[in-house]
Design a protein around this motif. Structure first.
Motif, PDB file in Angstrom:
ATOM      1  N   ALA A  15       0.832  -1.207   0.000  1.00 16.70           N
ATOM      2  CA  ALA A  15       0.000   0.000   0.000  1.00 16.70           C
ATOM      3  C   ALA A  15       0.866   1.257   0.000  1.00 16.70           C
ATOM      4  CB  ALA A  15      -0.939  -0.006   1.203  1.00 16.70           C
ATOM      5  N   THR A  19       1.360   3.811  -3.096  1.00 21.50           N
ATOM      6  CA  THR A  19       0.994   5.211  -2.859  1.00 21.50           C
ATOM      7  C   THR A  19       2.094   6.153  -3.323  1.00 21.50           C
ATOM      8  OG1 THR A  19      -0.487   4.726  -1.011  1.00 21.50           O
ATOM      9  CG2 THR A  19       0.512   6.910  -1.047  1.00 21.50           C
ATOM     10  N   LEU A 201      -6.201  -0.800  -4.575  1.00 22.50           N
ATOM     11  CA  LEU A 201      -4.819  -0.373  -4.808  1.00 22.50           C
ATOM     12  C   LEU A 201      -4.513  -0.160  -6.289  1.00 22.50           C
ATOM     13  CD1 LEU A 201      -2.708  -2.494  -2.276  1.00 22.50           C
ATOM     14  CD2 LEU A 201      -3.576  -0.160  -2.056  1.00 22.50           C
ATOM     15  N   LEU A 207      -4.649   6.477  -4.697  1.00 22.10           N
ATOM     16  CA  LEU A 207      -3.348   6.281  -4.066  1.00 22.10           C
ATOM     17  C   LEU A 207      -2.576   7.584  -3.987  1.00 22.10           C
ATOM     18  CD1 LEU A 207      -2.201   2.949  -5.763  1.00 22.10           C
ATOM     19  CD2 LEU A 207      -3.078   3.233  -3.447  1.00 22.10           C
TER      20      LEU A 207
END
Length: 232
Positions: A15, A19, A201, A207
């Motif tokens: 994650a 991001t 995601l 993100l």
């Protein structure tokens, strides 16, 4: 370069890596961002990064083992040895090709890579500035304290902690499970933000927006923020 490590598997390394990569693609398009997964056991991360960020699997992941187990066990089952030099060479190639390289670790800082080495050894020996992802859940404080102590024992260049919500949580729940001020006080390590629960995601806009929750100037201190390319 930045190594994204964590307290354990499923803590939120992917994650955070996604991001930062999405943020770079949207807000720093003048810079070329690379993603490296030095070792992967089982399917998952390399396939995700290849699909979402249009990178070849071979570019992302130099060492692959089929069994979803700790690397030395997966290697033993495959009848092979883990040659970390292969991953090191891949990192050096990426440093020449990209302005910034995100390195996603495997498991947590204490996860074994071989019978002698853990992820924290790799962080130290490769001189990788590191961020520790801590999942927001009951026990998060103890996980943060133990893993920061491990990082200090191995002389890891720890830039800070990023909290990650693996499921939808209220502000009150986040404060109860992972109070930033208490974690900072106990670890003498800055908490650089908290990622909200990210249900998809593969939504790059979602993100990139999540990066606003992070102290990017601390997390990525040598990255250009004024449109000027800086190789780090």
């Amino acid at each position: 370069m930045l190594l994204i490590s964590s307290t354990d598997t499923e803590a939120g390394k992917t994650a955070l890596t996604a991001t930062l990569a999405a943020y770079g693609r949207k807000y720093r398009p003048q810079q070329n961002w690379g993603i490296l997964k030095p070792i992967q056991c089982g399917n998952g991360d390399r396939e995700f990064y290849s699909r979402v960020f249009d990178r070849s699997i071979e570019d992302i992941n130099p060492i692959y083992l089929a069994a979803p187990l700790a690397p030395p066990i997966a290697a033993a089952q495959a009848g092979t040895n883990i040659e970390l030099g292969v991953a090191w060479q891949a990192l050096q190639r990426m440093r020449q090709q990209y302005d910034f390289v995100l390195v996603e670790g495997i498991g947590g800082l204490g996860t074994p890579l071989t019978a002698e080495l853990v992820v924290a050894d790799l962080a130290r020996e490769w001189r990788l500035p590191t961020v520790l992802v801590v999942p927001v859940k009951l026990g998060a404080i103890g996980l943060a304290v133990a893993n920061v102590a491990l990082a200090k024992h191995y002389n890891v260049q720890l830039r800070g902690i990023v909290l990650n919500c693996p499921e939808p949580l209220s502000d009150a729940e986040i404060a109860n499970f992972a109070p930033a001020e208490l974690i900072q006080s106990l670890t003498s390590t800055p908490v650089l933000g908290c990622l909200p629960y990210l249900p998809n995601l593969e939504d790059l806009d979602l993100l990139a927006a999540a990066a606003a929750n992070l102290e990017l100037e601390v997390l990525l201190p040598n990255l250009a923020y004024g449109g000027r390319q800086v190789r780090v």
